[in-house]
Design an enzyme around this catalytic site. Structure first.
Site, short mmCIF file in Angstrom:
data_model
loop_
_atom_site.label_atom_id
_atom_site.label_comp_id
_atom_site.label_asym_id
_atom_site.label_seq_id
_atom_site.Cartn_x
_atom_site.Cartn_y
_atom_site.Cartn_z
N CYS A 143 24.45 -9.52 -1.95
CA CYS A 143 25.88 -10.14 -2.19
C CYS A 143 25.84 -11.37 -2.99
CB CYS A 143 26.52 -10.58 -0.80
SG CYS A 143 25.77 -11.90 -0.24
N GLU A 172 -13.34 11.68 26.53
CA GLU A 172 -12.02 11.07 26.79
C GLU A 172 -11.79 10.53 25.58
OE1 GLU A 172 -12.07 7.84 29.49
OE2 GLU A 172 -13.70 8.80 30.62
N CYS A 222 28.16 -10.33 3.93
CA CYS A 222 27.46 -9.50 3.12
C CYS A 222 27.79 -7.96 3.46
CB CYS A 222 26.15 -10.24 3.15
SG CYS A 222 24.80 -9.14 2.27
N CYS A 242 19.85 -14.07 4.25
CA CYS A 242 21.18 -14.16 3.89
C CYS A 242 22.09 -14.52 4.93
CB CYS A 242 21.50 -12.81 3.28
SG CYS A 242 23.58 -12.73 2.77
N LYS A 263 -15.45 8.24 16.02
CA LYS A 263 -14.10 7.93 15.70
C LYS A 263 -13.68 8.85 14.63
CE LYS A 263 -14.39 2.73 16.02
NZ LYS A 263 -13.84 1.81 15.28
N LYS A 303 -10.38 7.77 22.96
CA LYS A 303 -10.60 6.24 22.94
C LYS A 303 -9.35 5.65 22.59
CE LYS A 303 -13.60 3.71 19.79
NZ LYS A 303 -12.94 2.36 20.44
N CYS A 355 20.51 -13.40 -2.07
CA CYS A 355 20.70 -12.22 -1.26
C CYS A 355 20.87 -11.10 -2.51
CB CYS A 355 21.71 -12.17 -0.28
SG CYS A 355 21.97 -10.42 0.08
N TYR A 390 -11.55 3.39 32.62
CA TYR A 390 -12.59 4.61 32.27
C TYR A 390 -13.77 4.15 32.89
CZ TYR A 390 -12.46 1.36 28.49
OH TYR A 390 -12.49 0.17 27.56
N ASP A 423 -7.41 2.57 21.56
CA ASP A 423 -7.30 1.39 20.72
C ASP A 423 -6.44 0.34 21.21
OD1 ASP A 423 -8.38 -0.18 18.69
OD2 ASP A 423 -7.12 0.72 16.97
#
Ligand code: IVH
Length: 656
Positions: A399, A102, A419, A414, A302, A104, A396, A214, A106
């Protein structure tokens, strides 16, 4: 090593913020296991090779599992799978058996207990013996059934599985968090783990979580011979299972299946980090037995993470959709999971500090949620001393306005609405379906209009001429005319839409509707002080403060004036909200997504007819309007016998 691993366990399980990739963690544990084999006298009972590192979480009731929840031994190596097979064949020399492979998932391991078919308990794995009672949180997950689909439920059925955050949901959640200045989750697993730790189930309900199952724990009143049978049974009970599995008679077939699975590893809705191989015949499980942590009849394989090493050339700063300044890693281009990566978001200053990322570092990059390029960690032993620390700018970069950090947020912003970076975002919001609903004004067009300096504020939309538009890329006669028509039509929207479209912080469509009901025109709203605003239903001090701050700024008042001068409606349409209408006295609850309306539009239609809209279903609810993918509100309506309208029936009611 034990201490080091314990620290990583704490980061992974308790804080959902690991410092190192899984692959490195697995390698540490493997090394420790090898040391312990060589020096059995050094083994301790609490070694991380013997216990699962998840501790009880404060705020939840601790529950003892009737059948322990084990983990799996894992490997990255196909030879070890052959050894796994050989070991089993030695224990079961006379027997025929097969394997099931099956994907796996995560995610976060959980158990559900059904008694007489009803969900009575949901818990985390914890240390395998005791976990946290998170029933309330798990009940908010739509794919977890409250009762098993069967007429003859078993007395007891405990199912074990995984809660995960689908990749698309993870991306959307992170985007939202980024916009709100909240720290983002590093990957879907952390997002799922972090969500399940919430003590407030209403927060969990807003997280896009799902689950699949599962394995089983305690079972009474059911006989299950094989794992394949188990999967079918769970599915028939309406419990979600893996969308795909392979059954094989030999380990060679399993190895082939693993290759097949690897080819489609990115095609699942969840992040998948390998395959789980289980003996199919459950009758052999006891004979095969268990180690301290895991069964001997199953193993996880894995895949190597699709991670690449490269050099961080520079860190630049991007201004995002809501004015948030985001540091971006400029990388030496490198291929990861089939595509070339040259940039990756570093999220915010805290994140850079936490990972101790410096310009010039050798770094490892991966794709979070299989799509977002991310710098996972720094290769510190490759440092030469020439690397330089990074500091966020005070202004920023687009601007030049001063960048500020709002209380409770990690991000710098900002705050200048003019801007260009922000202006684009504002225009997107302004034109969106939920706000002024301007047909034909898409992202690409907004980019061009702002970059060419043709638009400096939303009010400039209304002075655009057809010839201006025709000078743009990919703009024909017909689409130019359509856009002009769309812009013209937006002048006559409901008052709440323009209030919402102004993009005042914290003022969503719902607050905008409340404001329209209270003030009949924009002038009234703009002149309102804090106390007046607090008298409006649903408006609290934060929203009120944000509204007065918005209208206090001269540039915002100027925008408003220009909008008015170009003929945008600034008044409520009806002379007064009808307290009398065909739906007067009726309370509605909206759930799920409707096709022809946003939620707020549907609510506005109801209110325009005198009805009220409430957010939770009770006996007092007259109708629940249900669109696609409904959840607990729908179930509650069924339970209480509240009439449920689908979109068609809702339209008919509005038309009456
Ligand atoms: S079977 C007795 N099947 O991966 C243990 N586990 O790294 C039964 N996992 O602890 C576990 N997908 O939390 C099994 N298809 C799958 C799985 C799966 C993910 C998790 C599970 C396990 C961990 C091991």
């Amino acid at each position: 090593m034990r201490e080091e691993i314990a620290r990583h366990n704490e980061l992974y399980y308790q804080q959902a913020a690991p410092e190192i990739p899984d692959r490195d963690y697995d390698a540490l544990v493997k090394e420790l296991a090898e040391l312990e084999t060589e020096h059995p006298e050094l083994v301790t009972k609490d070694s991380p090779t013997k216990v699962i590192g998840e501790k009880p979480q404060e705020g939840f009731r601790t529950v003892t599992h009737t059948v322990p929840m084990m983990s799996l031994s894992n490997t990255y190596n196909k030879e070890e799978l052959k050894a796994f097979d050989a070991r089993i064949r030695k224990i079961l020399p006379e027997h025929a058996f097969g394997y099931v492979l099956e994907p796996k998932v995560d995610g976060v391991a959980i158990t559900l207990r059904y008694e007489q078919g009803k969900l009575v308990l949901g818990a985390t794995r914890g240390d395998g013996r005791q976990g946290d009672d998170i029933t309330k949180n798990l009940k908010t997950i739509k794919t977890i059934p409250e009762s098993l689909k069967t007429n003859s439920p078993p007395d007891v059925l405990e199912v074990r599985g995984e809660v995960f955050m689908p990749k698309d949901g993870f991306l959307a959640l992170n985007q939202q968090r980024e916009e709100e200045g909240q720290p983002v989750f590093a990957n879907p697993r952390n997002a799922a783990a972090g969500s399940l730790k919430q003590l407030d189930a209403t927060i969990v309900a807003q997280r896009p979580l799902s689950a699949l199952f599962y394995a089983v724990g305690e079972v009474k009143g059911l006989l299950i011979d094989t794992h394949q049978e188990l999967l079918k049974l769970l599915k028939d009970f309406d419990l979600p299972v893996n969308p795909k599995y392979w059954s094989s008679d030999t380990i060679e077939e399993v190895l082939d299946a693993l290759d097949e699975l690897e080819k489609i590893r990115h095609d699942f809705e969840f992040e998948m980090d390998g395959g789980v191989i289980k003996v199919n015949e459950r009758a052999f499980y006891d004979e095969l037995g268990y180690t301290a942590k895991s069964p001997r009849w199953a193993v996880a394989y894995k895949y190597e993470p699709e991670r690449a090493e490269t050099t961080l050339r520079d860190i630049t700063v991007q201004v995002g959709r809501t004015g948030i300044l985001t540091p971006v890693a400029e990388l030496e281009p490198v291929t990861v999971a089939g595509s070339t990566i040259s940039r990756a978001t570093l999220h915010n200053e805290d994140e850079i500090a936490r990972k101790d990322i410096r310009i010039g570092d050798r770094v490892f990059v991966e794709k979070a949620g299989d799509v977002i390029p991310a710098v996972v960690c720094v290769k510190k032993d490759a440092r030469t001393g020439k690397e330089t620390a990074f500091k966020m700018p005070d202004t920023c970069p687009v601007c030049g306005s001063t960048a500020t950090r709002r209380e409770g947020e990690v991000a710098l912003r900002c705050e200048n609405l003019q801007c260009p970076a922000q202006l684009k975002q504002w225009l997107r919001h302004y034109a969106s379906r939920g706000a002024m609903d301007i047909d034909g004004l898409g992202d690409a067009l907004i980019e061009q209009l702002v970059d060419k300096g043709m638009i400096k504020s939303p009010s400039d939309l209304y002075t655009l001429k057809k010839d201006d538009l025709l000078s743009l890329e990919r703009m024909g006669e017909k689409s130019a005319q359509n856009l002009l028509n769309g812009i013209e039509a937006s002048k006559d929207r409901d008052l709440w839409r323009i209030i919402f479209a102004l993009g005042i912080r914290h003022v969503g469509a719902r607050s905008a509707q409340a404001l329209e009901e209270h003030f009949s025109d924009m002038d009234g709203l703009a002149a309102a002080d804090q106390d007046t605003l607090l008298n409006v239903p649903d408006i609290g001090p934060i929203v009120a403060g944000s509204i007065t701050a918005f209208f206090a700024l001269e540039r915002n008042r100027d925008v408003l004036k220009s909008l008015r001068d170009t003929g945008v409606r600034m008044k409520r349409k009806q002379s007064a909200t009808p307290t009398q209408g065909p739906l007067t006295g009726k309370t509605f609850v909206l759930t799920g997504a409707l096709e022809g309306f946003t939620r707020d539009e549907a609510a506005a239609e109801i209110r325009a007819r005198g009805g009220t809209v409430s957010s939770s279903v009770s006996k007092k609810t007259d109708y629940v309007v249900a669109g696609e993918s409904t959840g607990s509100k729908y179930d509650k309506a069924v339970k209480l016998g509240v009439p449920i309208l689908d979109e068609k029936a809702f339209r008919e009611l509005l038309a009456e």
